[in-house]
Design a protein around this motif. Structure first.
Motif, PDB file in Angstrom:
ATOM      1  N   LEU A 189       0.871  -1.192   0.000  1.00 17.96           N
ATOM      2  CA  LEU A 189       0.000   0.000   0.000  1.00 17.96           C
ATOM      3  C   LEU A 189       0.900   1.233   0.000  1.00 17.96           C
ATOM      4  O   LEU A 189       1.488   1.581   1.022  1.00 17.96           O
ATOM      5  N   PHE A 190       1.023   1.868  -1.147  1.00 15.30           N
ATOM      6  CA  PHE A 190       1.970   2.974  -1.288  1.00 15.30           C
ATOM      7  C   PHE A 190       1.388   4.299  -0.804  1.00 15.30           C
ATOM      8  O   PHE A 190       2.134   5.237  -0.578  1.00 15.30           O
ATOM      9  N   PHE A 191       0.067   4.374  -0.694  1.00 11.68           N
ATOM     10  CA  PHE A 191      -0.559   5.650  -0.344  1.00 11.68           C
ATOM     11  C   PHE A 191      -1.547   5.476   0.803  1.00 11.68           C
ATOM     12  O   PHE A 191      -2.186   4.428   0.927  1.00 11.68           O
ATOM     13  N   GLU A 192      -1.697   6.545   1.568  1.00 10.60           N
ATOM     14  CA  GLU A 192      -2.803   6.587   2.510  1.00 10.60           C
ATOM     15  C   GLU A 192      -4.076   6.745   1.677  1.00 10.60           C
ATOM     16  O   GLU A 192      -4.064   7.444   0.671  1.00 10.60           O
ATOM     17  N   GLN A 193      -5.127   6.070   2.062  1.00  8.53           N
ATOM     18  CA  GLN A 193      -6.357   6.153   1.270  1.00  8.53           C
ATOM     19  C   GLN A 193      -7.566   6.298   2.193  1.00  8.53           C
ATOM     20  O   GLN A 193      -7.831   5.421   3.014  1.00  8.53           O
ATOM     21  N   ASP A 194      -8.259   7.411   2.025  1.00  6.61           N
ATOM     22  CA  ASP A 194      -9.515   7.611   2.745  1.00  6.61           C
ATOM     23  C   ASP A 194     -10.619   7.116   1.825  1.00  6.61           C
ATOM     24  O   ASP A 194     -10.730   7.576   0.685  1.00  6.61           O
ATOM     25  N   TRP A 195     -11.457   6.204   2.316  1.00  7.30           N
ATOM     26  CA  TRP A 195     -12.469   5.610   1.436  1.00  7.30           C
ATOM     27  C   TRP A 195     -13.781   6.402   1.383  1.00  7.30           C
ATOM     28  O   TRP A 195     -14.770   5.925   0.807  1.00  7.30           O
ATOM     29  N   ALA A 196     -13.793   7.567   1.982  1.00  9.41           N
ATOM     30  CA  ALA A 196     -14.911   8.497   1.797  1.00  9.41           C
ATOM     31  C   ALA A 196     -16.269   7.848   2.068  1.00  9.41           C
ATOM     32  O   ALA A 196     -17.248   8.117   1.366  1.00  9.41           O
ATOM     33  N   SER A 197     -16.317   6.982   3.072  1.00 17.33           N
ATOM     34  CA  SER A 197     -17.574   6.328   3.480  1.00 17.33           C
ATOM     35  C   SER A 197     -18.190   5.423   2.423  1.00 17.33           C
ATOM     36  O   SER A 197     -19.366   5.057   2.539  1.00 17.33           O
ATOM     37  N   LEU A 198     -17.444   5.036   1.404  1.00 14.52           N
ATOM     38  CA  LEU A 198     -17.971   4.008   0.500  1.00 14.52           C
ATOM     39  C   LEU A 198     -18.108   2.728   1.323  1.00 14.52           C
ATOM     40  O   LEU A 198     -17.250   2.441   2.167  1.00 14.52           O
ATOM     41  N   ASN A 199     -19.174   1.970   1.077  1.00 17.77           N
ATOM     42  CA  ASN A 199     -19.345   0.721   1.811  1.00 17.77           C
ATOM     43  C   ASN A 199     -18.110  -0.153   1.708  1.00 17.77           C
ATOM     44  O   ASN A 199     -17.303  -0.007   0.794  1.00 17.77           O
ATOM     45  N   ARG A 200     -18.020  -1.115   2.615  1.00 21.02           N
ATOM     46  CA  ARG A 200     -16.899  -2.048   2.607  1.00 21.02           C
ATOM     47  C   ARG A 200     -17.270  -3.298   1.807  1.00 21.02           C
ATOM     48  O   ARG A 200     -18.435  -3.706   1.779  1.00 21.02           O
ATOM     49  N   VAL A 201     -16.256  -3.893   1.169  1.00 22.11           N
ATOM     50  CA  VAL A 201     -16.480  -5.077   0.330  1.00 22.11           C
ATOM     51  C   VAL A 201     -16.105  -6.324   1.123  1.00 22.11           C
ATOM     52  O   VAL A 201     -15.065  -6.339   1.791  1.00 22.11           O
ATOM     53  N   MET A 202     -16.914  -7.362   1.030  1.00 22.94           N
ATOM     54  CA  MET A 202     -16.604  -8.636   1.702  1.00 22.94           C
ATOM     55  C   MET A 202     -15.639  -9.421   0.802  1.00 22.94           C
ATOM     56  O   MET A 202     -16.009  -9.816  -0.307  1.00 22.94           O
ATOM     57  N   PRO A 203     -14.399  -9.684   1.266  1.00 16.16           N
ATOM     58  CA  PRO A 203     -13.503 -10.494   0.442  1.00 16.16           C
ATOM     59  C   PRO A 203     -13.929 -11.965   0.483  1.00 16.16           C
ATOM     60  O   PRO A 203     -14.519 -12.413   1.466  1.00 16.16           O
ATOM     61  N   VAL A 204     -13.629 -12.678  -0.554  1.00 20.70           N
ATOM     62  CA  VAL A 204     -13.991 -14.089  -0.647  1.00 20.70           C
ATOM     63  C   VAL A 204     -12.705 -14.895  -0.823  1.00 20.70           C
ATOM     64  O   VAL A 204     -11.911 -14.616  -1.719  1.00 20.70           O
ATOM     65  N   ALA A 205     -12.514 -15.869   0.076  1.00 19.47           N
ATOM     66  CA  ALA A 205     -11.323 -16.733   0.006  1.00 19.47           C
ATOM     67  C   ALA A 205     -11.760 -18.047  -0.609  1.00 19.47           C
ATOM     68  O   ALA A 205     -12.634 -18.724  -0.073  1.00 19.47           O
ATOM     69  N   SER A 206     -11.164 -18.390  -1.724  1.00 17.75           N
ATOM     70  CA  SER A 206     -11.646 -19.543  -2.461  1.00 17.75           C
ATOM     71  C   SER A 206     -10.517 -20.115  -3.286  1.00 17.75           C
ATOM     72  O   SER A 206      -9.645 -19.389  -3.749  1.00 17.75           O
ATOM     73  N   GLY A 207     -10.520 -21.430  -3.451  1.00 18.79           N
ATOM     74  CA  GLY A 207      -9.523 -22.066  -4.303  1.00 18.79           C
ATOM     75  C   GLY A 207      -8.631 -23.009  -3.525  1.00 18.79           C
ATOM     76  O   GLY A 207      -7.630 -22.597  -2.935  1.00 18.79           O
TER      77      GLY A 207
END
Ligand SMILES: O=C(COP(=O)(O)O)[C@H](O)[C@H](O)COP(=O)(O)O
Ligand SMILES: [Mg+2]
Length: 495
Positions: free
Chosen positions: A372-390
């Motif tokens: 992660l090269f930059f600080e990132q403010d997500w501006a209250s966008l919803n969070r994404v559920m990651p999926v672990a598969s394989g």
């Protein structure tokens, strides 16, 4: 007078605009003193310049070709606010462990800033046509990889973001405090609708929360999409009634045209599904359209990242998956496959943590070891559920929870359907392993170290789990990762 107009009036001198070919640096695309504005889009590229190409010139060329430049001077620049619109390469660093004295030819990280006015609001297609457009075929660079981006809050606010988000997904499912469990139906191709529905029912009844279509199941001669949808929803409804839990099946609505996708999604909604699925290969605009459909229809949107490894896996060319995570969060999906660390597919632990943080945090700090090269403010966008598969199975439950945390869907395809006692038993093994591990974690035990004993203890009262551990307990996929960190944390480096 606006900034744009004043640029036009005070524009540059005649020498700069004399017809002919001059270096990109001289055209104004290299500005080492430039301080990016909060509203700038910043892109970080890994550049492998051609021999004898100065890295700063290569960076300037990338800035030029991904914004306003062409190969020669054009006087029409002066009809625009060209100094504002030119992207500015402002920093170039040699990538650690590349260049003279190493086994890898010299690579450089180039930081490039783009004015917000260069991009259409709310359009991933437009953003990407600049950032990963022509520039990747540019001859002056031997290879080019987009490693990371800083998206300004002002631009994020023009995107919908995840249609549903983690919080509301959990509320709709009424499931809290543990990862969700899923499975990919196998074999991926060839089952009839009725047999397919039976797999779904068995897996849900046995204890999973979700089952899913695989990436390449759409509407083939052996099973047309309506059959699949009808039998899957019958399975979901029966399993919910039998268990008293909310269950779901990601119905893949991927199709050859947008009209077909809408038709399939509408039918899925009509049948009462809570979740649908699309593949990354449908393209950015189709993904954004489906995210809008999902929000309008109160349906969760699962994204399978089929295709991404074609361009994200190799370190020197293409783009890093973390950038796809950013674009997909902006585009508005609720789930995205993001790696398992321990399973059968590519996944370095440090890199995967960077992906998961990008998807799940509301604000990420710079963390070079996680890419992660930059600080990132997500501006209250919803969070994404990651999926672990394989290639994951119940015997890895302690590692999965340790590496991936709680807000994640753990998906066991072969690791459910391949169970020696049947599909329901496979699902039960996964559910019991998960609950035993969460209980151990909640009791404050060192569940990562004690994981195998915790599983064996639970298996004494659960023959499906015992059979799963006996069958797969020793299966690991220990191959070297291709996409690894360039900046290793000090503790690991000295270990
Ligand atoms: O079919 C499967 C997994 O099946 P199984 O559980 O039997 O291995 C998925 O398509 C992959 O997880 C995709 O990979 P990724 O999640 O890395 O994108
Ligand atoms: Mg698959």
């Amino acid at each position: 007078m606006s900034a744009a107009t004043s640029q036009r009036v005070t524009g540059n001198t005649n020498a700069r605009y004399k017809s002919g070919v001059i270096p990109y640096k001289k055209m104004g695309y290299w500005q080492p003193d430039y301080v990016p504005k909060d509203s700038d889009v910043i892109a970080l590229f890994r550049i492998t310049p051609q021999e004898n190409v100065d890295p700063e010139e290569a960076a300037a060329a990338v800035a030029g070709e991904s914004s306003t430049a062409t190969w020669t001077v054009v006087w029409t620049d002066r009809l625009t606010a060209c100094e504002l619109y030119r992207a500015k390469a402002y920093r170039v660093d040699r990538v650690p462990n590349t260049g003279p004295g190493t086994k890898t030819e010299a690579q450089y990280f180039a930081y490039i800033a783009y004015d917000l006015d260069l991009f259409e609001p709310g359009s991933i297609a437009n953003l990407t046509a600049s950032i990963i457009g022509n520039v990747f075929g540019f001859k002056a660079v031997k290879a080019l990889r987009l490693e990371d981006m800083r998206i300004p809050v002002a631009y994020l606010k023009t995107f919908q973001g995840p249609a549903t988000g983690i919080v509301v997904e959990r509320e709709r499912l009424d499931k809290f405090g543990r990862p969700l469990l899923g499975a990919t139906t196998k074999p991926k191709l060839g089952l009839s609708g009725r047999n397919y529905g039976r797999v779904v029912y068995e897996a849900l009844k046995g204890g999973l929360d979700f089952v899913k279509d695989d990436e390449n199941i759409n509407s083939q001669p052996f099973m047309h999409w309506r059959d699949r949808f009808l039998y899957c929803m019958e399975a979901v409804n029966k399993a919910s009634a039998a268990t008293g839990e909310v269950k779901g099946h990601y119905l893949n609505v991927t199709a050859g045209t947008m009209e077909d996708m809408y038709e399939r999604a509408d039918f899925a909604k009509e049948l009462g599904t809570g979740i649908i699925m699309i593949d990354l290969v449908v393209g950015y605009t189709a993904i954004q359209s489906m995210a809008k459909w999902a929000r309008r229809n109160d349906v969760i949107l699962h994204l399978h990242r089929a295709g991404n490894s074609t361009y994200s896996r190799q370190k020197n060319h293409g783009m890093n998956f973390r950038v796809i995570c950013k674009w997909m969060r902006m585009a508005g999906v609720d789930h995205i496959h993001a790696g398992t660390v321990v399973g059968k597919l590519e996944g370095d632990p440090l890199m995967i943590k960077g992906f998961y943080d990008t998807l799940r945090e509301s604000h990420t700090r710079q963390s070079l070891e996680h890419g992660l090269f930059f600080e990132q403010d997500w501006a209250s966008l919803n969070r994404v559920m990651p999926v672990a598969s394989g290639g994951i199975h119940a015997g890895q439950m302690h590692q999965l929870i340790h590496y991936l945390g709680e807000d994640v869907v753990l998906q066991f395809g072969g690791g459910t359907i391949g169970h020696p006692m049947g599909i329901q038993a496979g699902a039960t093994a996964n559910r019991v392993a998960l609950e035993a591990m969460i209980m151990a974690r909640n009791e404050g035990r060192d569940y990562l170290r004690e994981g195998p004993e915790i599983l064996q203890a639970a298996a004494r009262h659960c023959s499906p789990l015992k059979a799963a551990l006996d069958t797969w307990g020793d299966i690991t996929f220990n191959y070297e990762s291709t996409d690894t960190a360039d900046f290793v944390p000090t503790a690991t480096a000295s270990a």
